[in-house]
Every structure is written in structure tokens, then in C-alpha cells.
Design a protein around this motif. Structure first.
Motif, PDB file in Angstrom:
ATOM      1  N   UNK A 243       0.859  -1.228  -0.010  1.00 49.55           N
ATOM      2  CA  UNK A 243       0.079   0.099  -0.019  1.00 49.55           C
ATOM      3  C   UNK A 243       0.748   1.262  -0.096  1.00 49.55           C
ATOM      4  N   UNK A 244       2.169   1.301  -0.345  1.00 53.32           N
ATOM      5  CA  UNK A 244       2.808   2.246  -0.366  1.00 53.32           C
ATOM      6  C   UNK A 244       3.844   2.217  -1.446  1.00 53.32           C
ATOM      7  N   UNK A 245       3.964   3.452  -2.235  1.00 50.67           N
ATOM      8  CA  UNK A 245       5.019   3.353  -3.344  1.00 50.67           C
ATOM      9  C   UNK A 245       5.488   4.686  -3.603  1.00 50.67           C
ATOM     10  N   UNK A 246       6.570   5.046  -3.916  1.00 53.65           N
ATOM     11  CA  UNK A 246       7.250   6.406  -4.032  1.00 53.65           C
ATOM     12  C   UNK A 246       7.606   6.881  -5.432  1.00 53.65           C
ATOM     13  N   UNK A 247       7.672   5.914  -6.445  1.00 55.02           N
ATOM     14  CA  UNK A 247       8.220   6.522  -7.732  1.00 55.02           C
ATOM     15  C   UNK A 247       9.788   6.781  -7.660  1.00 55.02           C
ATOM     16  N   UNK A 248      10.142   6.912  -8.832  1.00 51.88           N
ATOM     17  CA  UNK A 248      11.502   7.394  -9.108  1.00 51.88           C
ATOM     18  C   UNK A 248      11.707   9.042  -8.835  1.00 51.88           C
ATOM     19  N   UNK A 249      10.583   9.661  -9.171  1.00 54.17           N
ATOM     20  CA  UNK A 249      10.524  10.883  -8.879  1.00 54.17           C
ATOM     21  C   UNK A 249       8.890  11.102  -8.382  1.00 54.17           C
ATOM     22  N   UNK A 250       8.546  12.267  -7.497  1.00 57.05           N
ATOM     23  CA  UNK A 250       7.154  12.388  -7.064  1.00 57.05           C
ATOM     24  C   UNK A 250       7.013  13.743  -7.665  1.00 57.05           C
ATOM     25  N   UNK A 251       5.931  14.100  -8.340  1.00 60.86           N
ATOM     26  CA  UNK A 251       5.492  15.376  -8.654  1.00 60.86           C
ATOM     27  C   UNK A 251       4.395  15.740  -7.723  1.00 60.86           C
ATOM     28  N   UNK A 252       4.546  17.119  -7.133  1.00 64.99           N
ATOM     29  CA  UNK A 252       3.370  17.624  -6.471  1.00 64.99           C
ATOM     30  C   UNK A 252       2.918  18.801  -7.103  1.00 64.99           C
ATOM     31  N   UNK A 253       1.691  19.061  -7.651  1.00 65.03           N
ATOM     32  CA  UNK A 253       1.196  20.267  -8.227  1.00 65.03           C
ATOM     33  C   UNK A 253       2.136  20.811  -9.223  1.00 65.03           C
ATOM     34  N   UNK A 254       2.573  19.949 -10.021  1.00 62.83           N
ATOM     35  CA  UNK A 254       3.596  20.462 -11.032  1.00 62.83           C
ATOM     36  C   UNK A 254       2.806  20.643 -12.626  1.00 62.83           C
ATOM     37  N   UNK A 255       1.615  20.205 -12.678  1.00 64.04           N
ATOM     38  CA  UNK A 255       0.830  20.713 -13.909  1.00 64.04           C
ATOM     39  C   UNK A 255       0.704  22.191 -13.909  1.00 64.04           C
ATOM     40  N   UNK A 256       1.197  22.863 -15.088  1.00 65.41           N
ATOM     41  CA  UNK A 256       0.951  24.034 -15.093  1.00 65.41           C
ATOM     42  C   UNK A 256       1.532  25.110 -14.134  1.00 65.41           C
ATOM     43  N   UNK A 257       2.476  24.562 -13.325  1.00 64.31           N
ATOM     44  CA  UNK A 257       3.285  25.547 -12.394  1.00 64.31           C
ATOM     45  C   UNK A 257       4.383  26.200 -13.230  1.00 64.31           C
ATOM     46  N   UNK A 258       4.314  27.528 -12.562  1.00 69.17           N
ATOM     47  CA  UNK A 258       5.444  28.413 -13.377  1.00 69.17           C
ATOM     48  C   UNK A 258       6.945  28.164 -12.834  1.00 69.17           C
ATOM     49  N   UNK A 259       6.949  27.366 -11.658  1.00 74.11           N
ATOM     50  CA  UNK A 259       7.986  27.111 -10.905  1.00 74.11           C
ATOM     51  C   UNK A 259       7.896  25.961 -10.068  1.00 74.11           C
ATOM     52  N   UNK A 260       9.003  25.154 -10.472  1.00 74.33           N
ATOM     53  CA  UNK A 260       8.960  23.699  -9.663  1.00 74.33           C
ATOM     54  C   UNK A 260      10.133  23.800  -8.862  1.00 74.33           C
TER      55      UNK A 260
END
Lengths: 391, 306
Positions: A243-260
Motif C-alpha cells: 500500500x505504499x510506493x514512491x516512484x523514481x520521482x514524485x511530482x506535487x502540483x507540477x501541472x501548469x506550475x510556473x516554478x518547480x
């Protein structure tokens, strides 16, 4: 079972659950509690494997790599000076295609002496041929350690699992410790080649010609490339069971972001809070957590960062004479990408100094409004940590 | 039970220099241990003799490990084999004097301290011969090497005393010129558990500047002159001298070797004095340990002297 434990204890729990055959270790702050906990379980018979209490980290890796070549599951843990002392053996363990798993508690390297979190120790081992995974908290450290055995044994490449000094190693958090039967089901006993099979004698690691050396390196390089998909698959597979996985990277609110903002490890947790605060004030900022460093997840990172005009990389390490090591890697990963975001590096938390919500907000504000992106990193100073961007 | 020694484990066609003592020693050790053996070699002439990839002269599973880790490599394999339920295989490490006396000493000390289960054979050619003859802490005093062009100023490190200080079950010196003694010691070590150490003097034709057919003769003279006496130490406490030497003058040993061709009469005398002192010291240790540990079992294979 949910336990309130330190990150070191969480790693030790993971190791015990994975039923290692040979554990070799040597004390070094702040890794020592892993060694002590495993020794406790060794003395009560709960560990099951053979514990080799060596006289140095160098010999710890020598013992683990030869045991791994014999075909059994191996683990060690170290930190800082101990990791640096192992350096020669790290190349050896990877080149000989062992499946050693090692927990590294990131700690500053001398000189001067310090005991706090700093990632330069493990990042200095970038080119040794080990996989490297950076953990955000105690739970992820436990889960990643279990995943590491599966990854290492499938690829026949050694895996380093990084947890930060004190912030993870000694801080207690509620941590889900899986049931042994569940881990036994998910992680089968190792099926490694037995290089010292009496029925099929061979000489491992003989001296090679230049061409043979190149060809072996090529094979290892191919395995590393293949590792990207293995790490991803094992993580997803782990998620389905636990029930837990993490990915190679994790994207939080990156859609349409002007700064990541790109972070690793514990800074990520604080960044999540800073991000939520700034987004509530209308700033279009996103967060990208980098978990896998070797092999470097170029495609996964590009798919997150390439659509943003601005990227800020915030990190707790430095390659003296250049910048933060993650920043250089990220720049290199994006150099041929079509979106070509501007990238600014920030250094914070070096030597284990505090990186709080204010300092991260300062970084976000700075990168959001900056007109010139510099080649050099910006040292986030204490003033920023005190009062936020406008102070 | 005595091992079947009719079968060679070290194959013909190995890569040693003509006349090298290494393969002579390795051959005797390996044929005594037999096919249920796993071998660790580390950078040294032994690794060259083992052969370049994908060839090998070793007829048993073997691994070329790093220079300074012969002991923990052997310990790791030994522990892993036991985890796999394999309990009747000898793990053997071959290391040179550089890998034992110098760069590998810490790792060897750690493994001996833990009494890890393997046999460690130090093939001592008294210098870094694989890199072209440089001084090690095993090089004898006054000897020429590429890094002691006017003669080594230091004494040879007493590795047997260091190993004895770890209280390991078995330590022995051995010589290719005394094959029965050497093989009896390997046989004895094979029947024990824990860290077993064999110090085997292995003259190097190039480094010692001797003729290609002289390694056995020089080895014999090293024993008969008392420069390299044959003895065993049990549990780090009980000494047993295995061969009463003829006590020939050291000069007869030195004169055959080009590495000593520059030394003065005074230096030869100094070597003689030191050799006599060390022999007297060894004899007194044997006598003292016999008094102290009378009754503890001695199974040393004595070689009859004359």
C-alpha cells in the motif's frame, strides 16, 4: 504493526524482515544504532543470519561482497568517513556484480568534523556503480530497504539506501512494520549465482585486457540503464502488496506550475508545507522530489520539469568548485530537452543546518521573481530562515 | 586420514616466472587440500599465476579479490558457505608479504581476532615483487630492492609473533625445500577450524637475483642457516620447532643472492648475530612454552634433522 521508532530502527526492522544471510558492520555515528539493533537480534537468534563484527568498514564491504558472490543475501550500514573508507570496495562490489544492500546515514565528511546531515558523503560515491535511493522519512527508509534487496538481487548490482543523519536516523515517527509472512511472500530467498560452486569451478575476476574491461563496463552500464525500469516495477509491485510506493520521482502540483522546486530527502517534507502555503496565496509553484539518483531518471524528471519555465534546486550538499550535485545533474538532464527551463541552484542545510518553512518559501519567492538565473548556487542564509522573503 | 595427494589442483601452464617458488608452494598446499577448496588470491604473484581472464591454472572455485582484503574475503565466503549448508569446504587465502605484513595487516588482524574459519597462506618473497621489487616490511635488513638501492635499513617484521598474539589455533612457518613438513602442516591445518596461518618463504628469482634453478636450494639454506626456522605455534602459546638445523653460516645463504651482493663483512656479521639471537629466542620460547603448557596436545609433524 505500527511502531513508534527511529529511522535507524526502521532500517533494522526492514533488514530483519528480509532475512539476511550475512551482515557485516562496524560502528560509526549516526549509523551505529542499526548495527546495535541487528546485534541485539543476532544475540537472541531473531536475526537468523551470520553477523560479522569487522574491524573496519573496508572489511565490512569485503566480507559482504565475497558473501554475495557466494550467493547469499548481504547487508551493511555505514556513514560519512566509513563510507569514504569503503570507497575502493564500492567499485569492487559493483564491478563484480554483487547484490550487496547498504544503508547510508548521510553525515558530513571531515574536515572539519561534524555529526549532522549532509549528502556529500554518498554523492561522492556517484561513480562507483551503485544504485542510490534517497529517503524522505522513516517509513520510506524501511520500505526502500526492503525494495533494495529485490532490486539488487534481480539486477546483480549493489544498492545504497540513504537516510539523513538525525532527521531520520534518530527522529522517531510512527512507522508501519510489515508482517514477516507478508515480506516472505513478497521477497523470495535470493537466487544469485553461486560463484564458488565446487561442481563448476571457475576463477572470478581474473585480470582482463583493455577490450574485455570495456566490454564488462558496457554490460554494467546496460544493467544500470535497465535498472530504471526494475526500480519502478519493484516500487509499484511493493505498493500493490504493502500500500505504499514512491516512484523514481514524485511530482506535487507540477501541472501548469510556473516554478518547480526540486528537493530530495527530508527537505521535501518541509517543502510540502511551504508549497501548500504559497499555493494558497495564489503562487503557481510545484514540487518535484527526486528519489532515485543512480541510475539518474532523466526521462521521468524531464516529463515533470520540462513544461515549467523555471526550476529551483534546493539541496544539502556541494561539489566544491561548482554547485550542489543534484543541480548539476538536473541541468545536464535538461540540456537537450525542448522546454529548456531556467534553473537556479540553492544550497541549504549544509552540515546539517536547519532548513525550515521560511527558508524554503524564501527560495520559492526568489526563484519565482528572479530575472537573472545564475550559474553559481545561492547560499540560503540564516536571515532567510528567520523571516521569509520580504523580511 | 591422510589426503590423496596424487591429484594436482594447480594446473600446468600457469603464468609464473621460470624457477619461481610460488607455484611450488601453491601446488603443494593445493594438492594437500584437494578439490573441496575455495581459493582467494589477491594482487600478488599468486594472482598472476592464477591466470588472466578467461583462463585459470586453479582447478577449484577461486576469486581474485582486492589487495588488502584476503582475510575478510575468505571470511565472507566461509560464512556464506556455512549459511548454504556447506561445511566441508576449506576456504584458502593466498597473499604475498605486502598483502599480509603491510597493506592487509589490519584486515588480517581483524579476521584473526574473530577467529574466522579459513587457512591463510602468506607466500613471502620478501618484497613487492609483482610490481618489480620494492621494499616491504618483510624485506630483510641490508637487502637491495628498487626502493632501497643502498640496502634496507629496517629489520624484517616478525609476522609470526603478530599472528601468535591473536591466539589463533595454528600458525606455522614452512618451506618449499621441506615438502613433507609443508604438506603435513597444511594437512594439520585442514583438520582444524578457525584462523590458521602458514608463513611460507618463497624465494623470487628476479627480486633475490638468484639463478632460475636455485629457489629450492636457497630455501633449504634459509632453514639450515636459521634465517627461516621451521616451527609451529599452537593457540598462540605453545611453540614447537620442527627441524633442528645444521646451523650453517648465514654467509652461505647470502652469497647466492644478488640482492645481498653489496653488503660488507660487518653487515654479514650483523646478520649472523641477529640470526643467532633470534634462534636462541625461539629455542627459549619453545622450552618455556613446553614447561608452561606441558600435557597440552602436540601433534607437530617433526622433520628429522641431522
Amino acid at each position: 504493526m505500527r511502531k513508534f521508532i527511529t529511522g535507524n530502527h526502521a532500517v533494522a526492522e526492514a533488514v530483519k524482515l528480509c532475512r539476511p544471510d550475512v551482515v557485516a558492520a562496524y560502528p560509526i555515528t549516526p549509523q551505529t544504532p542499526i548495527y546495535e539493533q541487528l546485534s541485539d537480534w543476532d544475540s537472541t537468534g531473531e536475526l537468523g543470519g551470520t553477523m560479522v563484527k569487522v574491524e573496519s568498514e573496508h572489511s565490512a564491504m569485503a566480507t559482504c561482497l565475497s558473501a554475495s558472490l557466494t550467493g547469499v543475501r548481504t547487508f551493511t550500514a555505514t556513514s560519512s568517513q566509513g563510507l569514504a573508507f569503503m570507497h575502493e570496495m564500492l567499485h569492487f562490489a559493483a564491478g563484480a556484480r554483487t547484490a550487496v544492500v547498504m544503508a547510508v546515514v548521510n553525515r558530513s565528511l571531515a574536515a572539519p568534523y561534524g555529526f549532522w546531515s549532509d549528502q556529500t558523503d554518498s554523492l561522492s560515491q556517484r561513480d562507483t556503480g551503485w544504485l542510490q535511493l534517497y529517503c524522505e522519512n522513516n517509513q520510506e527508509s524501511l520500505d526502500t530497504t526492503i525494495q533494495a534487496f529485490k532490486i539488487a538481487e534481480e539486477l546483480m548490482l549493489p544498492v545504497m539506501v540513504m537516510l539523513e543523519a538525525n532527521f531520520i536516523s534518530h527522529f522517531m515517527e510512527p512507522t508501519e512494520v510489515p508482517e514477516p509472512a507478508q515480506v516472505d511472500e513478497w521477497l523470495q530467498p535470493p537466487k544469485l549465482p553461486r560463484r564458488f560452486d565446487l561442481a563448476n569451478p571457475g576463477f572470478s575476476n581474473g585480470v582482463v585486457t583493455a577490450k574485455q574491461y570495456r566490454d564488462f563496463r558496457r554490460l554494467s552500464s546496460d544493467a544500470m540503464e535497465h535498472a530504471l525500469s526494475v526500480v519502478e516495477r519493484v516500487d509499484k509491485d511493493f505498493g500493490r502488496t504493502f500500500g505504499r510506493s514512491y516512484g523514481l520521482v514524485e511530482a506535487v502540483d507540477c501541472e501548469g506550475a510556473e516554478l518547480i522546486l526540486v528537493t530530495t530527502a527530508t527537505i521535501t517534507s518541509t517543502a510540502r508545507v511551504a508549497l501548500a502555503n504559497l499555493r494558497s496565496r495564489g503562487m503557481k509553484v510545484g514540487l518535484c522530489k527526486l528519489r532515485l539518483f543512480r541510475p539518474f531518471p532523466v526521462a521521468a524528471l524531464r516529463s515533470v520539469l520540462d513544461n515549467a519555465p523555471r526550476v529551483a534546486v534546493l539541496e544539502r550538499n556541494i561539489s566544491l568548485g561548482r554547485e550542489g550535485i543534484f543541480c548539476s545533474e538536473i541541468k545536464a538532464a535538461l540540456v537537450n530537452s525542448p522546454g529548456h527551463p531556467k534553473i537556479q541552484g540553492y544550497l541549504a542545510g549544509i552540515g546539517g543546518t536547519d532548513v525550515n518553512q521560511h527558508s524554503i518559501e524564501w527560495v520559492l519567492q526568489d526563484a519565482f521573481s528572479r530575472e537573472v538565473f545564475m550559474d553559481q548556487p545561492i547560499w540560503v542564509d540564516d536571515a532567510a530562515a528567520e523571516g521569509g522573503y520580504n523580511a | 586420514m591422510r589426503s590423496d595427494i596424487s591429484q594436482d589442483v594447480l594446473r600446468a601452464g600457469h603464468a609464473a616466472c621460470p624457477g619461481c617458488a610460488y607455484p611450488m608452494g601453491m601446488r603443494m598446499v593445493l594438492k594437500t587440500l584437494g578439490l573441496r577448496t575455495v581459493v582467494v588470491v589477491v594482487p600478488s604473484c599468486a594472482a598472476i599465476i592464477a591466470g588472466p581472464f578467461p583462463n585459470t591454472s586453479l582447478g577449484v572455485p577461486s576469486f581474485h579479490s582486492a589487495f588488502e582484503i584476503a582475510a575478510p574475503t575468505a571470511a565472507g565466503i566461509s560464512a556464506a558457505l556455512k549459511r548454504q549448508g556447506v561445511d566441508d569446504v576449506t576456504v584458502l587465502a593466498f597473499a604475498g608479504d605486502g598483502g599480509t605484513f603491510d597493506i592487509g595487516l589490519q584486515a588480517l588482524s581483524g579476521a584473526a581476532d574473530r577467529n574466522e574459519d579459513f587457512i591463510y597462506v602468506c607466500l613471502d618473497n620478501e618484497g613487492y615483487m609483482n610490481t618489480g621489487v620494492q621494499v616491504s616490511s618483510s624485506t630483510p635488513q641490508y637487502s637491495w630492492t628498487g626502493t632501497t638501492p643502498s640496502g634496507n635499513t629496517r629489520h624484517k617484521k616478525q609476522i609470526m609473533e603478530i599472528m601468535a598474539a591473536h591466539r589463533i589455533p595454528y600458525a606455522a612457518t614452512a618451506s618449499i625445500a621441506f615438502p613433507e613438513d609443508l604438506m603435513a602442516k597444511v594437512e594439520k591445518a585442514k583438520g582444524m577450524r578457525g584462523t590458521r596461518f602458514i608463513h611460507l618463504l618463497a624465494p623470487c628469482v628476479t627480486g633475490w637475483k638468484i639463478a632460475p634453478d636455485e629457489a629450492p636450494l636457497v630455501s633449504r639454506l634459509s632453514v639450515e642457516s636459521n634465517v627461516f626456522p621451521l616451527y609451529e605455534i599452537f593457540d598462540g602459546l605453545r611453540y614447537e620447532i620442527n627441524h633442528q638445523p645444521k646451523r650453517i653460516p648465514v654467509e652461505r645463504y647470502l652469497v647466492l643472492q644478488g640482492r645481498f651482493s653489496h653488503i660488507s663483512a660487518e653487515q654479514t656479521e650483523a646478520i649472523q648475530t641477529e640470526t643467532d639471537r633470534a634462534w636462541a629466542e625461539l629455542c627459549s620460547r619453545e622450552m618455556r612454552s613446553r614447561q608452561l603448557y606441558e600435557g597440552s596436545k602436540g601433534t607437530a609433524a617433526r622433520v628429522s634433522g641431522d
